[in-house]
Design an enzyme around this catalytic site. Structure first.
Site, PDB file in Angstrom:
ATOM      1  N   CYS A  16      98.050 -32.948  18.754  1.00  0.00           N
ATOM      2  CA  CYS A  16      98.980 -32.697  19.852  1.00  0.00           C
ATOM      3  C   CYS A  16     100.234 -32.291  19.268  1.00  0.00           C
ATOM      4  O   CYS A  16     100.588 -32.149  18.244  1.00  0.00           O
ATOM      5  CB  CYS A  16      99.081 -33.788  20.809  1.00  0.00           C
ATOM      6  SG  CYS A  16      99.761 -35.222  19.844  1.00  0.00           S
ATOM      7  N   CYS A  81      86.335 -23.354 -28.198  1.00  0.00           N
ATOM      8  CA  CYS A  81      86.737 -24.425 -28.844  1.00  0.00           C
ATOM      9  C   CYS A  81      87.661 -25.300 -27.759  1.00  0.00           C
ATOM     10  O   CYS A  81      87.953 -24.948 -26.642  1.00  0.00           O
ATOM     11  CB  CYS A  81      87.636 -24.076 -29.933  1.00  0.00           C
ATOM     12  SG  CYS A  81      89.385 -23.119 -29.605  1.00  0.00           S
ATOM     13  N   CYS A  84      90.601 -23.515 -25.868  1.00  0.00           N
ATOM     14  CA  CYS A  84      90.326 -22.695 -24.781  1.00  0.00           C
ATOM     15  C   CYS A  84      90.161 -23.440 -23.539  1.00  0.00           C
ATOM     16  O   CYS A  84      90.427 -23.201 -22.539  1.00  0.00           O
ATOM     17  CB  CYS A  84      88.761 -21.942 -24.906  1.00  0.00           C
ATOM     18  SG  CYS A  84      88.655 -21.017 -26.513  1.00  0.00           S
ATOM     19  N   ASP A 488      74.370 -58.812  -5.197  1.00  0.00           N
ATOM     20  CA  ASP A 488      73.899 -59.050  -3.671  1.00  0.00           C
ATOM     21  C   ASP A 488      72.379 -59.737  -3.953  1.00  0.00           C
ATOM     22  O   ASP A 488      71.865 -59.510  -4.825  1.00  0.00           O
ATOM     23  CB  ASP A 488      73.914 -57.772  -2.781  1.00  0.00           C
ATOM     24  CG  ASP A 488      73.174 -58.132  -1.590  1.00  0.00           C
ATOM     25  OD1 ASP A 488      73.743 -59.117  -0.911  1.00  0.00           O
ATOM     26  OD2 ASP A 488      72.162 -57.448  -1.152  1.00  0.00           O
ATOM     27  N   ASP A 695      72.981 -52.835  -2.075  1.00  0.00           N
ATOM     28  CA  ASP A 695      72.188 -51.848  -1.488  1.00  0.00           C
ATOM     29  C   ASP A 695      72.511 -51.573  -0.158  1.00  0.00           C
ATOM     30  O   ASP A 695      72.005 -50.656   0.602  1.00  0.00           O
ATOM     31  CB  ASP A 695      70.568 -52.214  -1.840  1.00  0.00           C
ATOM     32  CG  ASP A 695      70.357 -53.403  -0.688  1.00  0.00           C
ATOM     33  OD1 ASP A 695      70.740 -54.206  -0.564  1.00  0.00           O
ATOM     34  OD2 ASP A 695      69.072 -53.458  -0.408  1.00  0.00           O
ATOM     35  N   ASP A 699      77.614 -54.067   1.637  1.00  0.00           N
ATOM     36  CA  ASP A 699      78.048 -53.914  -0.139  1.00  0.00           C
ATOM     37  C   ASP A 699      79.114 -52.968  -0.420  1.00  0.00           C
ATOM     38  O   ASP A 699      79.604 -53.118  -1.392  1.00  0.00           O
ATOM     39  CB  ASP A 699      76.686 -53.898  -0.848  1.00  0.00           C
ATOM     40  CG  ASP A 699      75.688 -55.101  -0.674  1.00  0.00           C
ATOM     41  OD1 ASP A 699      76.321 -55.982  -0.214  1.00  0.00           O
ATOM     42  OD2 ASP A 699      74.453 -54.978  -0.759  1.00  0.00           O
TER      43      ASP A 699
END
Length: 802
Positions: A16, A81, A84, A488, A695, A699
């Site tokens: 806004c 190298c 560069c 876990d 997983d 977690d």
């Protein structure tokens, strides 16, 4: 990095007119901003003056806004190298709107992060001005400079190397003959004829790229080779004109052989670098170009994978590679996912199971529903992660970058001092020039630029083949410093699916009958415990069917009841049994022992008649069994000298039972999801390096809080995004493998840096003291690059310890 006026910033988060004023105030306060105008329609801010982009970004972030960013991946040609790399990064970072630029010599890529208003043409133009070629990755091949294929092959291909060898051998043979007392000196004009095409045709690339570096105010390997060989060639021409064709002070062989050795080194280096990218190429080859689409009318047609849409049905025949990520609608088969997950054995897949594009179908015909395409497919994400890790820079690379920035100028100064020292000290300016040539040639920083990226590419490649996706080089380097690994429990160390581990009847009831009655009540239920009971019954039933119970009724928070053969059966919690007035005394001792092991209990009771008291039939004990490799995983981590910790939201009994079974050092139970990150922070107290393995979505904060987050690939995308390393199969033993690969990769980086510096630290003084012939210096320089890449490739022989 200061950016010149005017500057256009693409702003995110404005909604806004009040946002416009707020953004203007935020930006106006930034030092260096002279004036600022914000346009809500274009969502851009126009700034005049000079200001630091990171400071501008930080100011916007404090106000709840941000900068719209883009990422570009460019293929760069012409790098030789470490110098560069520094030049290109400097050129890119000077561009207004570039937030960060990282260049990788081994992959020959530039990764650029900048404002969305920036365009790729500006990036390519900046690299071109620096003296190199560039194109957007995966676009069509473009030439580095407008030159024919023959000319390019002469300068950089095998044809040029072959010609250089043929022209240089006659120049080199007299040197070899001198070792046995033979004098095969060629006529000086013949030497000139042989050396000139090597110097100015086959060696033209060194002049071109060296001059480009000089114009950009820096130096590189090409400049050193051009200066050194030109000095040897020029000195030889001078001696030829001064003393005639039989002069003994001709050094054409030094110039020609050095160029030949550098070209040979570049060919060997290119072949070795090609091997470091085998993992990426192998992954890309897994993606089929076509798929067999089954249409609504039942007909089938081979179509390009790019034309498929989500939900399309695809047929995969036995022995074919699965073209897309999908869900099995019909059929069953074994699928080989070894190149994607590192799982050596084919896995069973049936209706409802997910399959990954690129995997090999086994013996069954499968009908799949497409669930992911293109950039969102698992294979594409894996390739992106591996490419990202290989293109990044390890923190240890910062030292190399600092050295590379001043390396070439320092070497040129040393060469000049060598000329003056020998010339003024001995009066033999010819020898002085030759010693300076040796300094210039042996000091080429090729190995320095390849030391870190070559090891990173080899390490991330072997990790990918084992099902380990390393998100960035920093995670790889940090993993070797770990002291604590926090896990876990559910889905990480345990299967994540409850199983019926024990069922004990009360009185004369048979154990088989207790299981049958419990399964009758659980038919049709989707509850995890119900599935565990039905699974146990199916294993024991040998095909026997179950009758249907009637009047099935759920009792919220307690259990369920039903009628069977005129009797009421009730299955549920201990509280439910107490409310029913069931006496639990016959199995109380067994229940206490099972609860101490962390088992979840359900009780089965029966009421023979409506007015009769309920009697206990038995109890069911459920548990989430540990994964097959969990015990070995913890043992491996302890062998690596790491402390293991369990962070679980489960009750203390269940968590401590898993801790005892696996031999964990610490157990924290009943940890709420939002408090896991706090626990990780507490473990980091005292400067300890902590990894978190998980997983689930809950977690993700803990994974982000850890020094290194490791996410199970079988878990959620959120967890994988927060983690630095993703384990593509749910095997906790991969944690120890990731740490071992990290340690070995960082060891290779350090070995490579040692060799890269050793060649220069030992070689430059020897050359300056006149103890190195330019030819030997050229051979040593070429050998240094091959040494570091060959050393890095030894990582490909890594195998997990079991």
């Amino acid at each position: 990095m200061n950016t010149p006026a005017p500057l256009t910033l693409p702003i995110t988060g404005m909604s806004c007119a009040s946002c416009v004023k707020r953004v203007e105030r935020l930006l106006a306060k930034v030092p260096g901003v002279a004036a600022v105008t914000v346009n809500l329609a274009t969502e851009q801010a126009e700034l005049s003056g000079e200001a630091s982009l990171p400071v501008l970004a930080a100011a916007l972030q404090q106000g709840g806004y941000g900068l719209r960013e883009r990422h570009w991946q460019l293929q760069v040609t012409g790098m030789t190298c470490a110098s560069c790399v520094g030049r290109i990064e400097k050129a890119l970072r000077k561009l207004p709107g570039v937030l960060d630029a990282t260049v990788n010599l081994a992959t020959e890529t530039a990764s650029v992060r900048g404002l969305a208003t920036l365009d790729s043409d500006s990036l390519i133009a900046a690299i071109t001005r620096a003296g190199y070629g560039a194109r957007l990755q995966d676009e069509g091949q473009t030439a580095e400079e407008p030159k024919g294929m023959l000319w390019q092959s002469l300068q950089e291909g095998r044809l040029g190397l072959a010609l250089a060898v043929l022209l240089s051998l006659p120049l080199l043979l007299p040197m070899v003959g001198m070792l046995w007392g033979a004098h095969w000196m060629l006529d000086g004009w013949l030497q000139l004829a042989l050396a000139t095409p090597v110097q100015f045709v086959l060696g033209a690339r060194f002049y071109r790229k060296g001059w480009a570096a000089l114009k950009a105010g820096s130096g590189n390997m090409d400049l050193l080779v051009a200066l050194g060989t030109s000095a040897a060639y020029g000195l030889s021409v001078y001696e030829l004109l001064r003393h005639g064709p039989m002069s003994m002070s001709l050094y054409f062989e030094s110039a020609a052989v050095v160029i030949t050795l550098v070209l040979l080194g570049k060919q060997l280096e290119a072949r070795a670098k090609h091997r470091t990218t085998e993992a990426i190429r192998a992954l890309r080859k897994l993606r089929p170009e076509t798929a067999r689409l089954r249409r609504a009318d039942g007909s089938e047609q081979d179509v390009p994978v790019a034309t498929l849409a989500l939900g399309d049905r695809v047929v995969v025949r036995p022995g074919e590679r699965i073209p897309v990520d999908g869900t099995v609608l019909e059929g069953a088969s074994h699928v080989d996912e070894s190149l994607i997950t590192g799982e050596s054995l084919p896995v069973a897949r049936g209706e409802g199971d997910a399959v990954v594009g690129g995997a090999m179908n086994g013996e069954g015909l499968l009908l799949l529903a497409v669930r992911a395409l293109g950039a969102e497919s698992t294979l594409a994400r894996i390739v992106r992660l591996v490419e990202s890790a290989q293109a990044g820079k390890a923190p240890i690379q910062r030292l190399v970058d600092q050295v590379s920035a001043v390396f070439v100028p320092v070497v040129v100064v040393l060469a000049a001092l060598t000329v003056l020292g020998w010339g003024l000290g001995t009066g033999d300016w010819e020898r002085a020039v030759l010693h300076a040539v040796a300094v210039l040639v042996i000091a080429c920083p090729c190995a320095l630029g390849l030391a870190t990226p070559a090891a990173l590419m080899a390490g991330t490649g072997v990790a990918a083949r084992r099902g380990l996706l390393i998100k960035d080089a920093e995670a790889l380097e940090m993993a070797r410093q770990l002291e604590v690994v926090a896990f876990d429990k559910t889905g990480t160390l345990t299967e994540g699916r409850p199983r019926l581990l024990a069922h004990q009847p009360a009185g004369a009831l048979a154990a088989d009958e207790l299981l049958r009655l419990s399964a009758i009540l659980q038919q049709g239920s989707e509850h995890p415990l119900a599935k565990a009971v039905l699974g146990a019954w199916q294993e024991a039933a040998a095909g026997r069917s179950l009758p249907r119970a009637t009047s099935l009724r759920a009792v919220p928070g307690r259990g369920l009841s039903a009628e069977l053969d005129g009797q009421a059966l009730m299955l549920g919690s201990q509280r439910y049994m107490q409310e029913l007035g069931v006496t639990l005394a016959p199995l109380e001792a067994a229940a206490t022992a099972l609860q101490a092991e962390g088992r979840t209990l359900s009780w089965l009771a029966r009421r023979p008649a409506p007015e009769a008291p309920a009697e206990l039939l038995g109890l069911l004990a459920f548990g989430d069994p540990v994964k097959p490799g969990a015990r070995e995983a913890i043992a491996q981590l302890r062998q690596l000298g790491l402390r293991t910790v369990l962070l679980s939201g489960d009750n203390r009994g269940a968590a401590e039972a898993v801790g005892r079974e696996l031999g964990l050092d610490e157990v924290h139970a009943e940890v709420l999801p939002e408090h896991k990150a706090e626990q990780v922070t507490a473990l980091k107290a005292g400067g300890r390096r902590v990894a978190m393995v998980g997983d689930g979505i809950n977690d993700a904060p803990a994974l982000a809080a850890a020094d290194v987050g490791l996410a199970m690939g079988s878990g959620t995308d959120v967890a994988m995004h927060a983690a630095g390393i993703t384990l593509m199969r749910p095997d906790p033993r991969l944690v120890a493998e990731a740490i071992d690969i990290s340690r070995r990769t960082v060891a290779k980086i350090r070995q490579n840096l040692f060799w890269a510096f050793a060649y220069n630290v030992v070689g430059i003084p020897l050359a300056a003291l006149g103890l190195l012939n330019p030819v030997i210096a050229g051979a040593a320089m070429a050998l240094s690059s091959v040494t570091v890449i060959s050393n890095a490739l030894l990582l490909q022989r890594w195998r997990p310890t079991r």
